[in-house]
Design a protein around this motif. Structure first.
Motif, PDB file in Angstrom:
ATOM      1  N   THR A  18       6.284   3.392  -2.561  1.00  0.00           N
ATOM      2  CA  THR A  18       5.221   2.465  -2.176  1.00  0.00           C
ATOM      3  C   THR A  18       4.440   2.976  -0.975  1.00  0.00           C
ATOM      4  OG1 THR A  18       6.784   1.207  -0.836  1.00  0.00           O
ATOM      5  CG2 THR A  18       6.405   0.421  -3.073  1.00  0.00           C
ATOM      6  N   ALA A  24       3.941   3.144  -6.490  1.00  0.00           N
ATOM      7  CA  ALA A  24       3.350   2.337  -5.426  1.00  0.00           C
ATOM      8  C   ALA A  24       3.221   0.866  -5.800  1.00  0.00           C
ATOM      9  CB  ALA A  24       1.974   2.889  -5.068  1.00  0.00           C
ATOM     10  N   ALA A  25       2.782   0.600  -7.015  1.00  0.00           N
ATOM     11  CA  ALA A  25       2.466  -0.777  -7.396  1.00  0.00           C
ATOM     12  C   ALA A  25       3.365  -1.342  -8.489  1.00  0.00           C
ATOM     13  CB  ALA A  25       1.013  -0.857  -7.851  1.00  0.00           C
TER      14      ALA A  25
END
Length: 101
Positions: free
Chosen positions: A29, A67-68
């Motif tokens: 992230t 990351a998401a």
């Protein structure tokens, strides 16, 4: 254990383990971890494309997922691969059982 249960376990296991695997590879992230497999992939991708990482490339997709989180489409793809692995494992176990008889 039933074949359907093994396939389901493979699909669920793949979906549950994918975020962990992404993090271990360096797709986090906070970005790509220095010195990681992800950093090596990013470096190679940047060199081959003249200095940047192309949108939609494998590195970009993996970093986005790291990351998401994974999109619904990516989750479905991972589940499909896990289910296929479960089906192969189930078939192999069945074959070995038949060979022992």
């Amino acid at each position: 254990m039933s074949r359907a249960l093994i396939i389901t376990a493979g699909a669920a296991g793949a979906v549950l383990l994918a975020p962990f695997a992404l993090g271990m590879a360096g797709f986090t992230t906070a970005g790509i971890t220095a010195g990681s497999v992800a950093a090596g992939m990013m470096s190679s991708a940047a060199i081959s494309s003249g200095g940047g990482v192309a949108a939609g490339s494998l590195v970009a997709l993996l970093q986005s997922a790291g990351a998401a989180g994974m999109s619904a489409t990516a989750t479905a793809g991972v589940a499909s691969v896990g289910g296929a692995a479960g089906a192969l494992a189930s078939g192999a176990v069945g074959l070995l059982k038949r060979m022992r008889k």
